[in-house]
Scaffold this motif. Structure first.
Motif, short mmCIF file in Angstrom:
data_model
loop_
_atom_site.label_atom_id
_atom_site.label_comp_id
_atom_site.label_asym_id
_atom_site.label_seq_id
_atom_site.Cartn_x
_atom_site.Cartn_y
_atom_site.Cartn_z
N ARG A 162 -10.82 -2.64 2.87
CA ARG A 162 -10.53 -3.78 1.98
C ARG A 162 -9.11 -3.71 1.43
O ARG A 162 -8.42 -4.72 1.31
N LEU A 163 -8.66 -2.47 1.13
CA LEU A 163 -7.28 -2.32 0.66
C LEU A 163 -6.27 -2.79 1.70
O LEU A 163 -5.31 -3.49 1.39
N ALA A 183 -3.58 -5.82 1.62
CA ALA A 183 -2.14 -5.53 1.72
C ALA A 183 -1.52 -6.15 2.97
O ALA A 183 -0.31 -6.23 3.07
N LEU A 233 0.83 -1.20 0.00
CA LEU A 233 0.00 0.00 0.00
C LEU A 233 0.87 1.25 0.00
O LEU A 233 0.52 2.27 -0.61
N VAL A 274 -13.79 0.92 1.44
CA VAL A 274 -12.79 0.67 0.39
C VAL A 274 -11.39 0.58 1.00
O VAL A 274 -10.60 -0.32 0.68
N ALA A 275 -11.07 1.51 1.91
CA ALA A 275 -9.76 1.50 2.56
C ALA A 275 -9.57 0.26 3.41
O ALA A 275 -8.48 -0.33 3.46
N LEU A 284 -11.00 7.02 0.19
CA LEU A 284 -10.41 6.15 1.20
C LEU A 284 -10.72 6.59 2.63
O LEU A 284 -10.47 5.84 3.58
N ARG A 295 -11.44 5.54 8.20
CA ARG A 295 -11.31 4.80 6.95
C ARG A 295 -12.67 4.46 6.36
O ARG A 295 -13.62 4.16 7.09
#
Length: 313
Positions: A307-308, A312, A240, A304-305, A287, A301
């Motif tokens: 899940r990112l 990562a 990330l 989407v953040a 995000l 967060r």
């Protein structure tokens, strides 16, 4: 010179730990009186100097005397490690005027004319919002760490070992907890309803309420105060960080729980302007989400953040 708390019956098992944001706020006023006595807090003292000029300094200065004593009614006994500042403000606001006058005259002498309680509460509200709230999550984390440590110590070594580790002035002798004080206060009382142990960032020695009429409580210096204002590392997952940059990825890690830009800047040892630039970019990219809370804007967060980071991690 000596306070004795007699643990009776079930009180032997009714020794509890608690954290008080209100206590911490009031005890920090000692640094107004004598900042040289608090060298570990100089980063915080410097950062709050400008805000203090906009507060009711006359009233706030009256809440600690030359000996750095604070009035008992402003040191309420907290009930748990997750005490809410709103609840403590509401409780202290109901203090009878006679108690306010008594406690402040114990600090400043019988001829002292104390300010009315509404003025005191207004001054403290401003102080909390401007000087304390942005830094409280960082302070709370250190205090919670101390409570966890003491709990392990009590589980492994028993009550006597835990009390001996609080401060050199505290000891458990049979069923009596003895606290040596530098003041001329001396009394003995039973710990009806239990004894509360409260870690604090603003004392080097153990202390108790001045009046034996107050609930049994011992304040002691928390462990690790020397690390409190050191800049914290900004961890970030490697993949990330390569995508967003180390600072923005690190901020996403920090924002698992909501925080303001001021709080993040204090936590990380950078300027609020720098943090805001990254927060705006992350929010524009979907995000982060933000919401106003009082005078502050809190960021957290987005899904989407989350899940990112999960991908990562």
């Amino acid at each position: 010179m000596l306070v004795r708390y007699v643990l009776v019956g079930q009180d032997l098992a009714d020794v509890r730990f608690a954290i008080s944001p209100f206590n911490e706020m009031v005890l920090s006023l000692r640094a107004w009186r004598d900042p040289g006595r608090f060298p570990l807090h100089l980063p915080w003292i410097h950062e709050t100097l400008r805000a203090r000029h906009e507060l009711d300094a006359e009233t706030l200065s009256a809440l600690a005397n030359e000996r750095l004593w604070t009035p008992d009614f402003l040191n309420p006994r907290p009930l748990s490690p997750v005490t809410r500042i709103e609840d403590e403000f509401a409780s202290v606001a109901t203090t009878p005027p006679a108690v306010v006058a008594r406690d402040l005259r114990m600090l400043h002498g019988a001829a002292y004319r104390p300010p009315p309680l509404p003025r005191i509460m207004s001054a403290l509200t401003g102080y909390w919002e401007r000087c304390f709230a942005p830094h409280w999550p960082r302070m709370r984390a250190l205090l919670e760490g101390d409570v966890t440590y003491r709990g392990r110590e009590m589980a492994h070594g028993g009550l006597a070992a835990m009390f001996a580790g609080l401060a050199r002035q505290v000891s458990l002798v049979g069923e009596v907890v003895e606290v040596q004080l530098r003041s001329n206060v001396t009394y003995t009382r039973a710990t009806t309803g239990g004894l509360t142990l409260v870690p604090t960032l603003w004392t080097a020695n153990a202390s108790t309420p001045i009046s034996p009429e107050e609930p049994p409580m011992i304040l002691y210096a928390a462990r690790g105060i020397g690390t409190l204002w050191e800049p914290q590392p900004l961890p970030s997952p490697g993949a990330l960080a390569a995508l967003l940059g180390a600072h923005r990825a690190g901020l996403l890690v920090q924002l698992a729980t909501p925080a303001s830009s001021t709080e993040l800047a204090a936590r990380l040892g950078v300027t609020t302007t720098a943090v805001n630039q990254h927060l705006r970019a992350l929010r524009a990219g979907g995000l982060l989400v933000s919401a106003r809370h009082g005078r502050s804007v809190l960021y957290r967060r987005s899904e989407v953040a989350d899940r990112l980071l999960a991908g990562a991690g």
